[in-house]
Write an enzyme that holds these catalytic residues in place. Sequence first.
Site, short mmCIF file in Angstrom:
data_model
loop_
_atom_site.label_atom_id
_atom_site.label_comp_id
_atom_site.label_asym_id
_atom_site.label_seq_id
_atom_site.Cartn_x
_atom_site.Cartn_y
_atom_site.Cartn_z
CB SER A 132 -0.59 0.15 1.32
OG SER A 132 -1.13 1.29 1.65
CD GLU A 134 -2.14 5.04 4.47
OE1 GLU A 134 -2.33 5.46 5.68
OE2 GLU A 134 -2.58 5.75 4.09
CE1 TYR A 155 -3.94 -1.74 5.62
CE2 TYR A 155 -2.66 0.24 5.08
CZ TYR A 155 -3.69 -0.73 5.29
OH TYR A 155 -3.13 -1.21 3.44
P1 NAP Z 1 -11.06 -4.53 1.56
O1 NAP Z 1 -12.81 -4.25 0.89
O2 NAP Z 1 -11.19 -3.78 3.86
O3 NAP Z 1 -11.20 -5.76 1.77
C1 NAP Z 1 -10.56 -6.84 2.40
C2 NAP Z 1 -10.69 -8.53 2.41
O4 NAP Z 1 -9.55 -8.96 3.82
C3 NAP Z 1 -11.90 -8.46 2.69
O5 NAP Z 1 -12.72 -9.57 2.55
C4 NAP Z 1 -12.07 -9.11 4.73
O6 NAP Z 1 -13.54 -10.04 4.81
C5 NAP Z 1 -10.67 -10.14 4.47
N1 NAP Z 1 -10.35 -10.03 5.70
C6 NAP Z 1 -9.85 -8.87 7.27
N2 NAP Z 1 -9.39 -9.49 8.42
C7 NAP Z 1 -9.34 -10.89 7.72
C8 NAP Z 1 -8.62 -11.96 8.00
N3 NAP Z 1 -7.72 -11.63 9.73
N4 NAP Z 1 -8.76 -13.63 7.89
C9 NAP Z 1 -8.80 -13.22 6.71
N5 NAP Z 1 -10.08 -11.99 6.12
C10 NAP Z 1 -9.59 -10.95 6.68
O7 NAP Z 1 -10.06 -4.29 1.34
P2 NAP Z 1 -9.53 -3.94 -0.11
O8 NAP Z 1 -9.99 -2.61 -0.51
O9 NAP Z 1 -10.92 -5.05 -0.88
O10 NAP Z 1 -8.70 -4.06 -0.69
C11 NAP Z 1 -7.27 -4.97 -0.62
C12 NAP Z 1 -6.28 -5.49 -0.38
O11 NAP Z 1 -5.63 -4.06 -0.88
C13 NAP Z 1 -5.45 -5.08 1.75
O12 NAP Z 1 -4.93 -6.02 2.01
C14 NAP Z 1 -6.12 -3.24 1.42
O13 NAP Z 1 -5.43 -2.96 3.14
C15 NAP Z 1 -5.15 -3.13 0.60
N6 NAP Z 1 -5.09 -2.20 -0.23
C16 NAP Z 1 -5.91 -2.00 -0.65
C17 NAP Z 1 -6.06 -0.15 -0.71
C18 NAP Z 1 -7.33 0.59 -1.15
O14 NAP Z 1 -7.19 1.32 -1.79
N7 NAP Z 1 -8.23 0.00 -1.73
C19 NAP Z 1 -4.53 0.11 -1.25
C20 NAP Z 1 -3.49 -0.30 -1.23
C21 NAP Z 1 -3.98 -1.60 -0.47
P3 NAP Z 1 -15.22 -9.25 5.34
O15 NAP Z 1 -15.69 -9.36 4.41
O16 NAP Z 1 -15.28 -10.24 5.82
O17 NAP Z 1 -14.77 -8.46 6.00
O1 F7E Z 2 -9.07 7.54 4.52
C1 F7E Z 2 -9.51 11.53 5.48
C2 F7E Z 2 -8.50 10.60 5.90
O2 F7E Z 2 -9.93 6.14 4.96
C3 F7E Z 2 -8.56 9.14 3.75
C4 F7E Z 2 -6.81 2.35 2.41
O3 F7E Z 2 -8.01 2.09 1.73
O4 F7E Z 2 -6.07 3.65 1.26
C5 F7E Z 2 -7.14 3.59 2.02
O5 F7E Z 2 -5.93 4.25 3.65
C6 F7E Z 2 -8.64 10.62 4.08
C7 F7E Z 2 -7.63 10.64 5.12
O6 F7E Z 2 -8.53 5.95 3.08
C8 F7E Z 2 -12.89 11.52 7.43
O7 F7E Z 2 -8.10 11.27 7.37
C9 F7E Z 2 -11.24 13.12 6.27
O8 F7E Z 2 -6.11 11.30 4.78
O9 F7E Z 2 -10.68 6.53 3.09
P1 F7E Z 2 -9.78 6.86 3.76
P2 F7E Z 2 -6.79 6.31 3.72
O10 F7E Z 2 -6.11 6.65 4.43
O11 F7E Z 2 -6.40 6.90 2.17
C10 F7E Z 2 -4.50 3.37 1.38
C11 F7E Z 2 -4.20 3.11 0.08
C12 F7E Z 2 -4.98 1.36 1.45
O12 F7E Z 2 -4.10 0.60 1.86
C13 F7E Z 2 -6.04 1.44 3.35
O13 F7E Z 2 -6.09 -0.21 3.11
O14 F7E Z 2 -9.84 11.06 4.14
N1 F7E Z 2 -10.77 11.56 5.92
N2 F7E Z 2 -12.68 12.98 7.32
C14 F7E Z 2 -11.40 10.29 6.30
N3 F7E Z 2 -11.33 9.51 5.77
C15 F7E Z 2 -12.03 8.70 6.77
N4 F7E Z 2 -12.75 7.12 6.33
N5 F7E Z 2 -13.09 9.07 7.07
C16 F7E Z 2 -13.72 10.05 7.50
O15 F7E Z 2 -14.74 10.59 8.03
#
Ligand code: NAP
Ligand code: F7E
Length: 345
Positions: A132, A134, A155
């Site tokens: 990520s 992050e 995270y």
């Molecule tokens: P998501 O919607 O939160 O999906 C996470 C998945 O992990 C869900 O299927 C969840 O199951 C499963 N999970 C959570 N805890 C688990 C456990 N203990 N054992 C088995 N399964 C578990 O995330 P996403 O947005 O699809 O992202 C996919 C991956 O890419 C994640 O690793 C995330 O950290 C990473 N990532 C995401 C982004 C982004 O912007 N979306 C960017 C960079 C990296 P449930 O459905 O039961 O909750």
């Molecule tokens: O926050 C701000 C918050 O929770 C984005 C995950 O998929 O992307 C995701 O992480 C921004 C942050 O995503 C609210 O402070 C303001 O600056 O949508 P987010 P994230 O933290 O960028 C990365 C790449 C991953 O890997 C992660 O798994 O938005 N913000 N107000 C808020 N964020 C949330 N959630 N809720 C608010 O009310």
Amino acid sequence: MTAKKALITGITGQDGSYLAELLLEKGYWVHGIARRASTFNTERIDHLYEDPHHPQARLFLHYGDLTDGSRLANLLESIRPDEVYHLAAQSHVRVSFDEPEFTGNCTGLGTTRLLEAIRSVGLPCRFYQASSSEMFGSTPPPQCEETPFHPRSPYGVAKVYAYWATRNYREAYGIYAVNGILFNHESPRRGPTFVTRKVASAAARIKAGLQDLVYLGNLEARRDWGYAAEYVEAMWRMLQQEEADDYVIATGTSHSVRDFVELCFEHVGLDWRDHVRFDERYVRPSEVDHLVGDAAKAERLLGWKPTVRTPELARLMVDAELGALSRPSVPAAPTPGRAVLAPVS
Ligand code: NAP
Ligand code: F7E
């Protein structure tokens, strides 16, 4: 030629559902690991599911959890996938401050458990780690594969650990293991507590007269938001290369949370200032201020390029919310189309 077999952890999540669609389209047999829950958690993949007794069925679900290493090894042994896409994680940054230990166990150690299971079973499979942006945290943009990490949340710290575990298994044991360093990617299937989906949903509901206000935290943070359906193609391409390597996947553009709010409310003809209020509980103890990815390597070596930019993404997410509001709600009871987890053998 026999079809390839893929195993997806996190198949019930946003990315897991798009990736399962893509791999089924490509003719793969797709196995997914899902957590047992007291309610159904397969909503995002129900449309893909066929009864496993059906001769045409190519999607199979198995119970499993990242905190249970022996289960992961047993599943790998019995499924014997050609490709493993490791997407499961506790993926919410704000929640990781509340649950740092669980996040480390699941998001960090979970990756080691899976890699160690692959090694101990002796499977010659390819492995994708969902790394990520992050991990870059407070390192200034633009961020690329060579940018140093400075994570700003439990995270981010867990993902850095998992990133290095993936590289170490590649170097130590010759496993084909890659890190996809993905910047934020969103869609109508995004979890409802991530900021893009929260705002898109609020804009649509406020327009429909179902609510009046939405409470948010820091509006100044800037993110590189792309479209999730395009990002899963990059994951697949990473596993089709001759050599295992790590790649940044991003749009190369950035917008603030405020910009995203404005885009969503503008799309429904409302002034966001009338409807957005501040709530401290959404502010993080340490924030990631500015992420912009440089995905030149992925374009050069994978031939991958995004087409959807943040303004279009905001509009498509709001339109999806408006569409959902105008459809009659689906009954909560199990339907024949709903995934019923089935044992593998
Ligand atoms: P998501 O919607 O939160 O999906 C996470 C998945 O992990 C869900 O299927 C969840 O199951 C499963 N999970 C959570 N805890 C688990 C456990 N203990 N054992 C088995 N399964 C578990 O995330 P996403 O947005 O699809 O992202 C996919 C991956 O890419 C994640 O690793 C995330 O950290 C990473 N990532 C995401 C982004 C982004 O912007 N979306 C960017 C960079 C990296 P449930 O459905 O039961 O909750
Ligand atoms: O926050 C701000 C918050 O929770 C984005 C995950 O998929 O992307 C995701 O992480 C921004 C942050 O995503 C609210 O402070 C303001 O600056 O949508 P987010 P994230 O933290 O960028 C990365 C790449 C991953 O890997 C992660 O798994 O938005 N913000 N107000 C808020 N964020 C949330 N959630 N809720 C608010 O009310």
